[in-house]
Design an enzyme around this catalytic site. Structure first.
Site, mmCIF file in Angstrom:
data_model
loop_
_atom_site.group_PDB
_atom_site.id
_atom_site.type_symbol
_atom_site.label_atom_id
_atom_site.label_comp_id
_atom_site.label_asym_id
_atom_site.label_seq_id
_atom_site.Cartn_x
_atom_site.Cartn_y
_atom_site.Cartn_z
ATOM 1 N N ASP A 1 -7.917 -1.309 9.984
ATOM 2 C CA ASP A 1 -8.268 -0.378 11.049
ATOM 3 C C ASP A 1 -8.612 -1.135 12.323
ATOM 4 O O ASP A 1 -9.277 -2.170 12.271
ATOM 5 C CB ASP A 1 -9.481 0.466 10.648
ATOM 6 C CG ASP A 1 -9.162 1.470 9.554
ATOM 7 O OD1 ASP A 1 -7.995 1.884 9.432
ATOM 8 O OD2 ASP A 1 -10.084 1.830 8.808
ATOM 9 N N ARG B 1 0.848 -1.183 0.000
ATOM 10 C CA ARG B 1 0.000 0.000 0.000
ATOM 11 C C ARG B 1 0.885 1.235 0.000
ATOM 12 O O ARG B 1 1.773 1.382 0.818
ATOM 13 C CB ARG B 1 -0.893 0.022 1.234
ATOM 14 C CG ARG B 1 -1.692 1.308 1.298
ATOM 15 C CD ARG B 1 -2.727 1.290 2.374
ATOM 16 N NE ARG B 1 -3.270 2.638 2.510
ATOM 17 C CZ ARG B 1 -4.056 3.004 3.491
ATOM 18 N NH1 ARG B 1 -4.389 2.147 4.417
ATOM 19 N NH2 ARG B 1 -4.513 4.232 3.541
ATOM 20 N N ASP C 1 -6.582 -1.840 3.645
ATOM 21 C CA ASP C 1 -6.725 -0.886 4.736
ATOM 22 C C ASP C 1 -7.065 -1.698 5.971
ATOM 23 O O ASP C 1 -7.970 -2.534 5.939
ATOM 24 C CB ASP C 1 -7.855 0.107 4.417
ATOM 25 C CG ASP C 1 -8.045 1.152 5.503
ATOM 26 O OD1 ASP C 1 -7.028 1.602 6.086
ATOM 27 O OD2 ASP C 1 -9.197 1.515 5.785
ATOM 28 N N ARG D 1 -7.188 1.669 -2.324
ATOM 29 C CA ARG D 1 -6.069 1.035 -1.631
ATOM 30 C C ARG D 1 -6.146 -0.483 -1.737
ATOM 31 O O ARG D 1 -7.221 -1.079 -1.795
ATOM 32 C CB ARG D 1 -5.994 1.480 -0.173
ATOM 33 C CG ARG D 1 -7.114 1.091 0.757
ATOM 34 C CD ARG D 1 -8.248 2.091 0.859
ATOM 35 N NE ARG D 1 -7.856 3.461 1.092
ATOM 36 C CZ ARG D 1 -7.747 4.018 2.302
ATOM 37 N NH1 ARG D 1 -8.017 3.323 3.377
ATOM 38 N NH2 ARG D 1 -7.411 5.265 2.431
HETATM 39 P P1 ADP Z 1 -8.319 5.768 6.767
HETATM 40 O O1 ADP Z 1 -8.950 6.765 7.706
HETATM 41 O O2 ADP Z 1 -8.894 5.858 5.394
HETATM 42 O O3 ADP Z 1 -8.307 4.370 7.317
HETATM 43 P P2 ADP Z 1 -5.427 5.527 6.900
HETATM 44 O O4 ADP Z 1 -5.580 4.044 6.890
HETATM 45 O O5 ADP Z 1 -4.403 6.132 5.986
HETATM 46 O O6 ADP Z 1 -6.809 6.257 6.586
HETATM 47 O O7 ADP Z 1 -5.135 5.947 8.391
HETATM 48 C C1 ADP Z 1 -4.756 7.235 8.721
HETATM 49 C C2 ADP Z 1 -4.266 7.262 10.172
HETATM 50 O O8 ADP Z 1 -5.336 7.002 11.059
HETATM 51 C C3 ADP Z 1 -3.264 6.193 10.558
HETATM 52 O O9 ADP Z 1 -1.947 6.529 10.200
HETATM 53 C C4 ADP Z 1 -3.437 6.081 12.072
HETATM 54 O O10 ADP Z 1 -2.414 6.748 12.783
HETATM 55 C C5 ADP Z 1 -4.756 6.797 12.318
HETATM 56 N N1 ADP Z 1 -5.682 6.058 13.185
HETATM 57 C C6 ADP Z 1 -6.354 6.616 14.232
HETATM 58 N N2 ADP Z 1 -7.135 5.722 14.836
HETATM 59 C C7 ADP Z 1 -6.980 4.535 14.171
HETATM 60 C C8 ADP Z 1 -7.532 3.229 14.346
HETATM 61 N N3 ADP Z 1 -8.418 2.961 15.332
HETATM 62 N N4 ADP Z 1 -7.154 2.255 13.477
HETATM 63 C C9 ADP Z 1 -6.270 2.528 12.474
HETATM 64 N N5 ADP Z 1 -5.705 3.744 12.256
HETATM 65 C C10 ADP Z 1 -6.053 4.750 13.104
HETATM 66 MG MG MG Z 2 -6.861 2.877 7.915
#
Ligand code: ADP
Ligand code: MG
Length: 168
Positions: free
Chosen positions: A103, A89, A101, A98
């Site tokens: 989360d 990614r 992803d 992407r």
């Molecule tokens: P998206 O919001 O589309 O998932 P990204 O995957 O690029 O965007 O994540 C952006 C940032 O969000 C990450 O670098 C991370 O530091 C932050 N972030 C904050 N909370 C979380 C979470 N619960 N899980 C994953 N990333 C998180």
């Molecule tokens: Mg993310």
């Protein structure tokens, strides 16, 4: 005699999304990599979701896993970012296409608010593509910081666009 130094295991819910390349293979590859640090307890079906945020991009496949891990919340975030990076990614536009992803939705019943990490995930309760697969494996779970269960949050959303993805 059991050791008193055993690391505690934490219950986590992780959302997987992919909308580039072979999306099913990307989800599978992410699950395999994740299992190095997260024991997968439950996994939802895969759902296909129309693109959100930016509309001119391929549809997403989404899945949610329940896992067990000894990693701290920030170590888990580092690990997920590492897996995203290994899977190729590239830094791209927010909400844009992407390969994968990853989360963190929930970590035990913790509420965390730091610049790098917010748990429960900030936007999870507004996103049917997160709540539909989460409800499949944990409909009765309370979302910390809210007075509602997953199912109750889901009922407030329009989830008509989220369809079960048939791999065959
Ligand atoms: P998206 O919001 O589309 O998932 P990204 O995957 O690029 O965007 O994540 C952006 C940032 O969000 C990450 O670098 C991370 O530091 C932050 N972030 C904050 N909370 C979380 C979470 N619960 N899980 C994953 N990333 C998180
Ligand atoms: Mg993310």
């Amino acid at each position: 005699m059991g050791s008193i130094l055993q690391a505690a295991h934490h219950t986590v819910f992780i959302a997987l999304g992919s909308n580039l390349g072979n999306r099913l293979e990307n989800l599978q590859s992410a699950r395999t990599r994740l299992s190095e640090q997260v024991r997968i307890i439950k996994d939802s079906q895969t759902y296909e979701t129309p693109p959100w945020g930016i509309h001119d991009q391929p549809a997403f496949l989404n899945q949610v896993l329940q896992g067990s891990t000894t990693l701290s919340p920030l170590k888990l975030l580092d690990f997920l970012k590492q897996v995203e990076k290994e899977m190729g990614r590239e830094k791209s536009i927010r909400f844009g296409p992407r390969l994968i992803d990853l989360d963190i939705l929930l970590y035990d019943v913790r509420q965390i608010n730091t610049p790098r990490l917010t748990i429960p995930h900030k936007r999870m309760c507004e996103r049917a593509f997160v709540l539909v697969p989460l409800a499949e494996i944990a409909y009765n779970l309370s979302i910390p910081g809210t007075e509602r269960t997953v199912e109750e949050h889901l009922r407030l959303l329009d989830s008509s666009g989220i369809i079960q993805f048939d791999a065959l």
